[in-house]
Design a protein around this motif. Structure first.
Motif, PDB file in Angstrom:
ATOM      1  N   GLY A   1      -1.281  -4.988   1.847  1.00  0.00           N
ATOM      2  CA  GLY A   1      -2.606  -4.439   2.049  1.00  0.00           C
ATOM      3  C   GLY A   1      -3.654  -5.394   1.510  1.00  0.00           C
TER       4      GLY A   1
ATOM      5  N   TRP B   1      -5.033   0.166  16.339  1.00  0.00           N
ATOM      6  CA  TRP B   1      -3.991   0.428  15.360  1.00  0.00           C
ATOM      7  C   TRP B   1      -2.650  -0.133  15.804  1.00  0.00           C
TER       8      TRP B   1
ATOM      9  N   TRP C   1       0.878  -1.180   0.000  1.00  0.00           N
ATOM     10  CA  TRP C   1       0.000   0.000   0.000  1.00  0.00           C
ATOM     11  C   TRP C   1       0.901   1.210   0.000  1.00  0.00           C
TER      12      TRP C   1
ATOM     13  N   GLN D   1       0.444   3.127   9.958  1.00  0.00           N
ATOM     14  CA  GLN D   1      -0.289   2.255  10.865  1.00  0.00           C
ATOM     15  C   GLN D   1      -1.384   1.473  10.155  1.00  0.00           C
ATOM     16  N   HIS D   2      -1.635   0.273  10.664  1.00  0.00           N
ATOM     17  CA  HIS D   2      -2.599  -0.650  10.062  1.00  0.00           C
ATOM     18  C   HIS D   2      -3.628  -1.074  11.105  1.00  0.00           C
ATOM     19  N   SER D   3      -4.848  -1.309  10.646  1.00  0.00           N
ATOM     20  CA  SER D   3      -5.911  -1.777  11.534  1.00  0.00           C
ATOM     21  C   SER D   3      -6.840  -2.701  10.755  1.00  0.00           C
ATOM     22  N   THR D   4      -7.342  -3.713  11.427  1.00  0.00           N
ATOM     23  CA  THR D   4      -8.310  -4.612  10.800  1.00  0.00           C
ATOM     24  C   THR D   4      -9.744  -4.169  11.030  1.00  0.00           C
TER      25      THR D   4
ATOM     26  N   SER E   1      -8.894  -3.722   4.880  1.00  0.00           N
ATOM     27  CA  SER E   1      -7.975  -3.260   5.925  1.00  0.00           C
ATOM     28  C   SER E   1      -7.936  -1.734   5.951  1.00  0.00           C
ATOM     29  N   TYR E   2      -7.599  -1.186   7.114  1.00  0.00           N
ATOM     30  CA  TYR E   2      -7.549   0.255   7.303  1.00  0.00           C
ATOM     31  C   TYR E   2      -6.095   0.709   7.467  1.00  0.00           C
ATOM     32  N   TRP E   3      -5.814   1.943   6.994  1.00  0.00           N
ATOM     33  CA  TRP E   3      -4.463   2.496   7.067  1.00  0.00           C
ATOM     34  C   TRP E   3      -4.522   3.975   7.427  1.00  0.00           C
TER      35      TRP E   3
ATOM     36  N   SER F   1      -8.081   8.137   8.136  1.00  0.00           N
ATOM     37  CA  SER F   1      -7.857   6.724   7.841  1.00  0.00           C
ATOM     38  C   SER F   1      -8.530   6.361   6.522  1.00  0.00           C
TER      39      SER F   1
ATOM     40  N   LYS G   1       4.262  -4.638   4.950  1.00  0.00           N
ATOM     41  CA  LYS G   1       3.041  -5.426   5.149  1.00  0.00           C
ATOM     42  C   LYS G   1       2.132  -5.291   3.934  1.00  0.00           C
TER      43      LYS G   1
END
Length: 202
Positions: free
Chosen positions: A72, A50, A13, A42-45, A76-78, A91, A70
């Motif tokens: 994407g 985060w 990503w 930062q990544h979040s499901t 998924s959230y970024w 986000s 990582k």
């Protein structure tokens, strides 16, 4: 920050943005022109919890493009975070599906010049938490000779079948490295590169 820009490899990503201007103020106050800041990707499901997957340094008032290690995946959230100033970007939720070339191989690998070799493999797409075959897609097949200064050249294409597999025959001419690439993507999917496979031609 634009996670939908493409085609981009699955899943990397790419974040594109602009560092705050010197007049921006956070907990640390104002920053002089040319000051550098550490930015976290930062990544979040779920969009609420985060974790930092990568970080980089950016100068205030400049643009940047960064891709985390990582992958994407769809759903998924970024976001970007400037921890020193306690600032978060908006986000973004990815809408594309990850793809993956699997069992990609060129055989046989130790051959005489003029021998027929086969580039083959399969293509899959992410669907929720599982992977499914991806039929009807074009896979491009590249070769780079072992001679100094050689560049990658596309030698042909193959179409994935109903079970996601593909194959294409070539005539071995010289030592070199082969690679399959899925780059003819639509806005719903990410691109992917297969492994680099060396074939010794005697």
């Amino acid at each position: 920050m634009n996670p939908e820009a493409g085609p981009c490899r699955s899943p990397a990503w790419t974040s594109t943005g602009r560092s705050p201007s010197p007049e921006s103020r956070g907990k640390e106050g104002s920053y002089p022109a040319g000051t550098s800041a550490k930015i976290s990707i930062q990544h979040s499901t779920n969009g609420s919890s985060w974790s930092t997957v990568d970080s980089f340094t950016a100068r205030y008032g400049t643009t940047f493009t960064q891709s985390p290690s990582k992958k994407g995946t769809d759903g998924s959230y970024w976001r970007l975070r400037h921890s020193a100033a306690d600032l978060n970007s908006a986000s973004f939720k990815l809408g594309r599906k990850a793809t993956e070339l699997w069992n990609d191989d060129v055989t046989p690998e130790g051959v005489r010049k003029g021998t027929t070799i086969t580039a083959k493999g399969g293509l899959m797409q992410r669907s929720g938490t599982s992977w499914k075959t991806y039929a009807g897609q074009t896979v491009r097949i590249y070769f780079k000779a072992s001679t100094g200064g050689a560049a990658w050249k596309q030698l042909g294409t193959a179409r994935t079948l109903g079970n996601g597999t593909f194959s294409k025959k070539f005539t071995a001419q010289q030592d070199g490295t082969w690679q399959m690439r899925y780059t003819d993507t639509v806005k719903t999917h990410y691109a992917d590169y297969g492994r680099q496979d060396f074939v010794d031609v005697r």
